[in-house]
Design an enzyme around this catalytic site. Structure first.
Site, PDB file in Angstrom:
ATOM      1  N   GLU A 136       0.835  -1.219   0.000  1.00  0.00           N
ATOM      2  CA  GLU A 136       0.000   0.000   0.000  1.00  0.00           C
ATOM      3  C   GLU A 136       0.867   1.266   0.000  1.00  0.00           C
ATOM      4  OE1 GLU A 136      -3.084  -0.148  -0.713  1.00  0.00           O
ATOM      5  OE2 GLU A 136      -3.027  -2.331  -0.607  1.00  0.00           O
ATOM      6  N   HIS A 139       2.027   2.020  -3.406  1.00  0.00           N
ATOM      7  CA  HIS A 139       1.014   2.713  -4.226  1.00  0.00           C
ATOM      8  C   HIS A 139       1.111   4.229  -4.015  1.00  0.00           C
ATOM      9  CE1 HIS A 139      -1.101  -0.464  -6.157  1.00  0.00           C
ATOM     10  NE2 HIS A 139      -1.604  -1.002  -5.071  1.00  0.00           N
ATOM     11  N   GLU A 203      -0.066  -2.735 -10.119  1.00  0.00           N
ATOM     12  CA  GLU A 203      -0.165  -3.687  -8.997  1.00  0.00           C
ATOM     13  C   GLU A 203       1.107  -4.541  -8.927  1.00  0.00           C
ATOM     14  OE1 GLU A 203      -2.360  -4.075  -6.537  1.00  0.00           O
ATOM     15  OE2 GLU A 203      -3.483  -2.354  -7.290  1.00  0.00           O
TER      16      GLU A 203
END
Lengths: 274, 80
Positions: A136, A139, A203
Protein backbone atom coordinates in the site's frame (compact mmCIF):
# COMPACT_ATOMS: atom_id res chain seq x y z
CA UNK A 1 16.21 4.00 -13.58
CA UNK A 2 14.21 1.80 -11.20
CA UNK A 3 11.29 0.60 -13.33
CA UNK A 4 12.23 1.00 -16.98
CA UNK A 5 9.28 -1.17 -18.05
CA UNK A 6 6.84 0.87 -15.98
CA UNK A 7 8.20 4.17 -17.30
CA UNK A 8 7.98 2.99 -20.92
CA UNK A 9 4.46 1.63 -20.53
CA UNK A 10 3.35 4.72 -18.62
CA UNK A 11 4.76 6.91 -21.41
CA UNK A 12 2.77 4.98 -24.04
CA UNK A 13 -0.44 4.78 -22.00
CA UNK A 14 -0.02 8.41 -20.89
CA UNK A 15 0.41 9.54 -24.51
CA UNK A 16 -2.75 7.67 -25.55
CA UNK A 17 -4.69 9.21 -22.66
CA UNK A 18 -3.33 12.66 -23.52
CA UNK A 19 -4.33 12.13 -27.16
CA UNK A 20 -7.90 11.32 -26.03
CA UNK A 21 -7.86 14.45 -23.88
CA UNK A 22 -6.40 16.62 -26.67
CA UNK A 23 -9.15 15.51 -29.08
CA UNK A 24 -11.76 16.27 -26.40
CA UNK A 25 -10.21 19.72 -25.78
CA UNK A 26 -10.24 20.51 -29.50
CA UNK A 27 -13.89 19.38 -29.72
CA UNK A 28 -14.74 21.58 -26.68
CA UNK A 29 -13.08 24.57 -28.31
CA UNK A 30 -14.57 23.88 -31.75
CA UNK A 31 -18.15 22.86 -30.90
CA UNK A 32 -18.71 24.95 -27.76
CA UNK A 33 -16.36 27.84 -28.58
CA UNK A 34 -14.63 27.46 -25.20
CA UNK A 35 -11.25 29.25 -24.86
CA UNK A 36 -8.19 27.09 -24.09
CA UNK A 37 -7.74 28.52 -20.58
CA UNK A 38 -11.32 27.59 -19.68
CA UNK A 39 -10.84 24.02 -20.96
CA UNK A 40 -7.63 23.65 -18.91
CA UNK A 41 -9.00 25.26 -15.72
CA UNK A 42 -12.22 23.25 -16.04
CA UNK A 43 -10.29 19.98 -16.47
CA UNK A 44 -8.05 20.62 -13.45
CA UNK A 45 -11.05 21.60 -11.31
CA UNK A 46 -12.97 18.49 -12.44
CA UNK A 47 -10.09 16.14 -11.57
CA UNK A 48 -9.37 18.01 -8.31
CA UNK A 49 -12.95 17.69 -7.10
CA UNK A 50 -12.95 13.97 -8.02
CA UNK A 51 -9.73 13.46 -6.03
CA UNK A 52 -10.96 15.25 -2.90
CA UNK A 53 -14.43 13.74 -3.04
CA UNK A 54 -13.08 10.23 -3.69
CA UNK A 55 -10.76 10.30 -0.68
CA UNK A 56 -13.49 11.64 1.60
CA UNK A 57 -16.07 9.10 0.34
CA UNK A 58 -13.68 6.14 0.66
CA UNK A 59 -12.82 6.87 4.29
CA UNK A 60 -16.42 7.65 5.18
CA UNK A 61 -17.89 4.59 3.45
CA UNK A 62 -15.87 2.15 5.58
CA UNK A 63 -16.14 4.34 8.73
CA UNK A 64 -12.36 4.39 9.06
CA UNK A 65 -10.91 5.65 12.34
CA UNK A 66 -7.39 6.67 13.26
CA UNK A 67 -5.34 3.63 14.23
CA UNK A 68 -4.59 3.94 17.98
CA UNK A 69 -0.85 3.85 18.66
CA UNK A 70 -1.22 2.11 22.02
CA UNK A 71 -3.11 -0.79 20.43
CA UNK A 72 -1.28 -1.02 17.09
CA UNK A 73 2.12 0.40 18.00
CA UNK A 74 4.09 -2.13 15.95
CA UNK A 75 2.09 -1.34 12.78
CA UNK A 76 2.95 2.35 13.24
CA UNK A 77 6.63 1.42 13.75
CA UNK A 78 6.74 -0.75 10.62
CA UNK A 79 4.91 1.89 8.56
CA UNK A 80 7.45 4.49 9.75
CA UNK A 81 10.37 2.23 8.84
CA UNK A 82 8.96 1.27 5.41
CA UNK A 83 8.09 4.89 4.61
CA UNK A 84 11.69 5.91 5.32
CA UNK A 85 12.87 3.06 3.13
CA UNK A 86 10.65 4.24 0.26
CA UNK A 87 11.50 7.91 0.76
CA UNK A 88 7.99 9.09 1.58
CA UNK A 89 6.37 10.69 4.61
CA UNK A 90 4.64 8.20 6.86
CA UNK A 91 0.97 8.26 5.81
CA UNK A 92 -1.95 8.52 8.20
CA UNK A 93 -2.88 5.02 9.38
CA UNK A 94 -6.53 4.16 9.87
CA UNK A 95 -8.40 1.04 10.88
CA UNK A 96 -11.91 -0.05 9.88
CA UNK A 97 -14.26 -2.97 10.37
CA UNK A 98 -14.98 -3.94 6.75
CA UNK A 99 -16.30 -7.48 7.26
CA UNK A 100 -13.51 -8.87 5.05
CA UNK A 101 -9.71 -8.85 5.20
CA UNK A 102 -8.77 -5.76 3.22
CA UNK A 103 -6.49 -2.73 3.01
CA UNK A 104 -6.29 0.23 0.66
CA UNK A 105 -4.43 3.48 0.15
CA UNK A 106 -5.86 6.88 -0.72
CA UNK A 107 -4.24 10.26 -1.23
CA UNK A 108 -0.83 11.22 -2.51
CA UNK A 109 2.79 11.47 -1.38
CA UNK A 110 2.87 13.69 1.69
CA UNK A 111 -0.90 13.42 2.24
CA UNK A 112 -1.54 9.70 2.00
CA UNK A 113 -3.76 7.48 4.12
CA UNK A 114 -3.60 3.71 4.48
CA UNK A 115 -6.68 1.94 5.81
CA UNK A 116 -6.34 -1.61 7.17
CA UNK A 117 -9.32 -3.74 8.18
CA UNK A 118 -9.46 -5.33 11.62
CA UNK A 119 -10.19 -8.64 9.89
CA UNK A 120 -6.89 -8.42 7.97
CA UNK A 121 -4.93 -7.63 11.14
CA UNK A 122 -6.47 -10.67 12.86
CA UNK A 123 -5.91 -13.01 9.88
CA UNK A 124 -2.30 -12.30 8.97
CA UNK A 125 1.00 -12.89 10.74
CA UNK A 126 3.11 -9.81 11.38
CA UNK A 127 5.50 -10.34 8.45
CA UNK A 128 2.56 -10.94 6.08
CA UNK A 129 0.84 -7.78 7.28
CA UNK A 130 4.11 -5.91 6.80
CA UNK A 131 4.09 -7.10 3.16
CA UNK A 132 0.56 -5.75 2.70
CA UNK A 133 1.54 -2.43 4.33
CA UNK A 134 4.60 -2.17 2.06
CA UNK A 135 2.39 -2.80 -0.99
CA UNK A 136 0.00 0.00 0.00
CA UNK A 137 2.88 2.38 0.77
CA UNK A 138 4.33 1.59 -2.67
CA UNK A 139 1.01 2.71 -4.23
CA UNK A 140 1.43 6.07 -2.47
CA UNK A 141 5.14 6.32 -3.36
CA UNK A 142 4.42 5.55 -7.04
CA UNK A 143 1.51 8.06 -7.12
CA UNK A 144 -0.85 5.29 -8.26
CA UNK A 145 -3.92 6.81 -6.63
CA UNK A 146 -3.33 10.14 -8.37
CA UNK A 147 -2.71 8.33 -11.67
CA UNK A 148 -6.05 6.52 -11.41
CA UNK A 149 -7.88 9.77 -10.57
CA UNK A 150 -6.26 11.42 -13.60
CA UNK A 151 -7.18 8.46 -15.82
CA UNK A 152 -10.80 8.49 -14.66
CA UNK A 153 -10.85 12.28 -15.07
CA UNK A 154 -9.67 12.06 -18.69
CA UNK A 155 -12.16 9.25 -19.42
CA UNK A 156 -15.04 11.23 -17.91
CA UNK A 157 -14.14 14.48 -19.70
CA UNK A 158 -13.79 12.72 -23.07
CA UNK A 159 -17.10 10.85 -22.51
CA UNK A 160 -19.02 13.98 -21.49
CA UNK A 161 -17.72 15.89 -24.52
CA UNK A 162 -18.50 13.00 -26.90
CA UNK A 163 -22.02 12.87 -25.47
CA UNK A 164 -22.61 16.63 -25.90
CA UNK A 165 -21.03 16.68 -29.36
CA UNK A 166 -23.53 14.02 -30.51
CA UNK A 167 -26.40 15.80 -28.80
CA UNK A 168 -25.65 19.25 -30.20
CA UNK A 169 -25.16 18.04 -33.77
CA UNK A 170 -28.45 16.12 -33.87
CA UNK A 171 -32.12 16.94 -34.42
CA UNK A 172 -33.27 16.52 -30.79
CA UNK A 173 -35.01 13.31 -31.82
CA UNK A 174 -35.32 10.42 -29.32
CA UNK A 175 -32.70 8.53 -31.39
CA UNK A 176 -30.26 11.45 -30.94
CA UNK A 177 -30.73 11.62 -27.16
CA UNK A 178 -30.27 7.87 -26.94
CA UNK A 179 -27.24 7.86 -29.26
CA UNK A 180 -25.62 10.62 -27.15
CA UNK A 181 -25.98 8.57 -23.95
CA UNK A 182 -24.75 5.39 -25.63
CA UNK A 183 -21.74 7.12 -27.24
CA UNK A 184 -20.83 8.70 -23.87
CA UNK A 185 -20.89 5.30 -22.14
CA UNK A 186 -18.96 3.50 -24.88
CA UNK A 187 -16.34 6.27 -25.01
CA UNK A 188 -15.84 6.08 -21.24
CA UNK A 189 -15.43 2.29 -21.46
CA UNK A 190 -12.89 2.51 -24.30
CA UNK A 191 -10.71 5.07 -22.47
CA UNK A 192 -10.98 3.10 -19.22
CA UNK A 193 -9.58 -0.02 -20.93
CA UNK A 194 -6.24 1.84 -21.07
CA UNK A 195 -6.57 3.16 -17.50
CA UNK A 196 -7.34 -0.32 -16.13
CA UNK A 197 -4.42 -1.85 -18.05
CA UNK A 198 -2.21 0.71 -16.27
CA UNK A 199 -3.84 -0.21 -12.94
CA UNK A 200 -3.08 -3.94 -13.38
CA UNK A 201 0.53 -3.26 -14.29
CA UNK A 202 0.99 -0.90 -11.33
CA UNK A 203 -0.16 -3.69 -9.00
CA UNK A 204 2.81 -5.80 -10.12
CA UNK A 205 5.13 -2.83 -9.62
CA UNK A 206 3.76 -2.21 -6.10
CA UNK A 207 4.30 -5.92 -5.33
CA UNK A 208 7.88 -5.69 -6.57
CA UNK A 209 8.57 -2.50 -4.54
CA UNK A 210 7.02 -4.10 -1.46
CA UNK A 211 9.25 -7.16 -1.89
CA UNK A 212 12.31 -4.89 -2.17
CA UNK A 213 11.33 -2.95 0.95
CA UNK A 214 10.76 -5.99 3.17
CA UNK A 215 13.60 -8.05 1.71
CA UNK A 216 11.58 -10.67 -0.22
CA UNK A 217 8.23 -11.43 -1.82
CA UNK A 218 7.26 -14.49 0.20
CA UNK A 219 5.42 -12.74 3.09
CA UNK A 220 3.14 -10.85 0.69
CA UNK A 221 2.65 -14.02 -1.39
CA UNK A 222 1.62 -15.90 1.77
CA UNK A 223 -0.75 -13.07 2.69
CA UNK A 224 -2.41 -13.25 -0.74
CA UNK A 225 -2.66 -17.05 -0.47
CA UNK A 226 -4.20 -16.88 3.00
CA UNK A 227 -6.77 -14.32 1.91
CA UNK A 228 -7.73 -16.16 -1.28
CA UNK A 229 -7.97 -19.52 0.55
CA UNK A 230 -10.10 -17.87 3.22
CA UNK A 231 -12.27 -16.49 0.49
CA UNK A 232 -12.80 -19.95 -1.02
CA UNK A 233 -13.79 -21.40 2.34
CA UNK A 234 -15.95 -18.61 3.72
CA UNK A 235 -19.72 -18.82 3.57
CA UNK A 236 -19.83 -15.27 2.16
CA UNK A 237 -17.86 -16.55 -0.74
CA UNK A 238 -20.43 -19.29 -1.34
CA UNK A 239 -23.10 -16.61 -1.57
CA UNK A 240 -20.93 -14.77 -4.09
CA UNK A 241 -20.51 -17.94 -6.11
CA UNK A 242 -24.27 -18.41 -6.18
CA UNK A 243 -24.67 -14.86 -7.39
CA UNK A 244 -21.90 -15.32 -9.94
CA UNK A 245 -23.63 -18.45 -11.20
CA UNK A 246 -26.52 -16.22 -12.24
CA UNK A 247 -24.19 -14.30 -14.53
CA UNK A 248 -24.36 -15.07 -18.20
CA UNK A 249 -20.56 -15.00 -18.39
CA UNK A 250 -18.01 -15.51 -15.61
CA UNK A 251 -16.68 -12.22 -14.26
CA UNK A 252 -13.05 -13.13 -14.80
CA UNK A 253 -13.37 -14.31 -18.37
CA UNK A 254 -13.59 -12.63 -21.74
CA UNK A 255 -14.44 -8.96 -21.74
CA UNK A 256 -14.50 -8.77 -17.92
CA UNK A 257 -10.73 -9.39 -17.84
CA UNK A 258 -10.17 -6.13 -19.73
CA UNK A 259 -12.06 -4.24 -17.02
CA UNK A 260 -10.23 -5.75 -14.08
CA UNK A 261 -8.28 -3.45 -11.71
CA UNK A 262 -6.09 -6.25 -10.32
CA UNK A 263 -4.12 -8.98 -12.10
CA UNK A 264 -5.01 -12.59 -11.16
CA UNK A 265 -3.86 -13.38 -7.59
CA UNK A 266 -2.11 -16.58 -8.73
CA UNK A 267 0.03 -14.61 -11.18
CA UNK A 268 0.97 -12.11 -8.47
CA UNK A 269 1.94 -14.91 -6.10
CA UNK A 270 3.99 -16.57 -8.84
CA UNK A 271 5.87 -13.33 -9.60
CA UNK A 272 6.46 -12.60 -5.91
CA UNK A 273 8.08 -16.01 -5.48
CA UNK A 274 10.30 -15.76 -8.57
CA UNK B 1 -33.37 3.09 -52.58
CA UNK B 2 -33.49 5.63 -49.74
CA UNK B 3 -30.19 6.27 -47.90
CA UNK B 4 -29.86 4.56 -44.51
CA UNK B 5 -30.15 7.16 -41.72
CA UNK B 6 -26.73 6.84 -40.07
CA UNK B 7 -27.51 8.25 -36.62
CA UNK B 8 -30.66 6.15 -36.15
CA UNK B 9 -28.83 3.02 -37.31
CA UNK B 10 -25.93 3.75 -34.93
CA UNK B 11 -28.37 4.40 -32.08
CA UNK B 12 -30.08 1.05 -32.67
CA UNK B 13 -26.93 -1.06 -33.14
CA UNK B 14 -24.76 0.57 -30.44
CA UNK B 15 -27.70 0.77 -28.02
CA UNK B 16 -28.44 -2.96 -28.25
CA UNK B 17 -24.71 -3.77 -28.01
CA UNK B 18 -24.25 -1.55 -24.93
CA UNK B 19 -27.38 -3.04 -23.36
CA UNK B 20 -26.01 -6.58 -23.77
CA UNK B 21 -22.71 -5.52 -22.16
CA UNK B 22 -24.60 -4.00 -19.21
CA UNK B 23 -26.57 -7.23 -18.76
CA UNK B 24 -23.55 -9.54 -19.11
CA UNK B 25 -20.89 -7.55 -17.22
CA UNK B 26 -22.55 -5.36 -14.56
CA UNK B 27 -19.47 -5.44 -12.29
CA UNK B 28 -17.17 -4.27 -15.08
CA UNK B 29 -19.53 -1.41 -15.91
CA UNK B 30 -19.67 -0.24 -12.27
CA UNK B 31 -15.85 -0.49 -12.12
CA UNK B 32 -15.50 1.73 -15.20
CA UNK B 33 -17.39 4.45 -13.34
CA UNK B 34 -15.85 4.01 -9.89
CA UNK B 35 -12.12 3.39 -10.51
CA UNK B 36 -10.21 6.55 -9.60
CA UNK B 37 -13.22 7.99 -7.82
CA UNK B 38 -13.19 5.56 -4.91
CA UNK B 39 -10.49 2.94 -4.16
CA UNK B 40 -11.52 -0.06 -6.23
CA UNK B 41 -10.80 -2.62 -3.55
CA UNK B 42 -12.48 -1.03 -0.58
CA UNK B 43 -15.43 -3.39 -0.78
CA UNK B 44 -13.97 -6.70 -1.83
CA UNK B 45 -11.17 -8.70 -0.33
CA UNK B 46 -7.54 -7.64 -0.45
CA UNK B 47 -5.89 -8.34 -3.81
CA UNK B 48 -9.15 -8.80 -5.69
CA UNK B 49 -11.42 -6.58 -7.69
CA UNK B 50 -14.14 -5.01 -5.63
CA UNK B 51 -17.42 -6.87 -5.46
CA UNK B 52 -20.54 -4.79 -5.88
CA UNK B 53 -23.78 -5.02 -3.92
CA UNK B 54 -26.54 -7.11 -5.53
CA UNK B 55 -28.76 -4.04 -5.81
CA UNK B 56 -26.16 -2.31 -8.00
CA UNK B 57 -25.68 -5.44 -10.10
CA UNK B 58 -29.39 -5.72 -10.82
CA UNK B 59 -29.79 -1.96 -11.33
CA UNK B 60 -27.14 -2.09 -14.07
CA UNK B 61 -28.86 -5.11 -15.63
CA UNK B 62 -32.22 -3.31 -15.60
CA UNK B 63 -30.50 -0.35 -17.31
CA UNK B 64 -29.14 -2.87 -19.84
CA UNK B 65 -32.61 -4.25 -20.56
CA UNK B 66 -33.89 -0.68 -20.99
CA UNK B 67 -31.00 0.02 -23.36
CA UNK B 68 -31.79 -3.04 -25.48
CA UNK B 69 -35.48 -2.10 -25.52
CA UNK B 70 -34.83 1.49 -26.67
CA UNK B 71 -32.28 0.25 -29.23
CA UNK B 72 -34.82 -2.22 -30.64
CA UNK B 73 -37.52 0.49 -30.64
CA UNK B 74 -35.27 2.83 -32.65
CA UNK B 75 -34.34 -0.05 -34.98
CA UNK B 76 -37.95 -1.12 -35.56
CA UNK B 77 -38.92 2.50 -36.23
CA UNK B 78 -36.25 2.54 -38.92
CA UNK B 79 -37.57 -0.57 -40.66
CA UNK B 80 -41.32 0.02 -40.35
Amino acid sequence: MKHVGLTARMAIAGSILFAFYAVAAVVAMGVFGAPLWLVLVGSVAFVGVQYKLGKWMALRSVRAEDMPKDQYGWIHDRAEHLSNEMGIEKPRLMVARMGVPNAFAVGRKGAGTVVVSEELIRLLDRDELEGVLAHELAHIANRDVVMMVLGQGVASIVAILAQWAVLLTGDNDIADFFLAIVVGQITQMLVMIFVLAISRYREYVADSDAADAIGGGDPLARALEKISHGNEQSSDSRVDENVNALCIFGQERGLAKLFSTHPPTEKRIERLRR
Amino acid sequence: MAPVPLRETLAAVLGVALGLVLIAYPEAVVRVHTVGRVPGNRRGEYGDDATIPDTWRWAVRVAGVACVAVGLFVGIRLVV
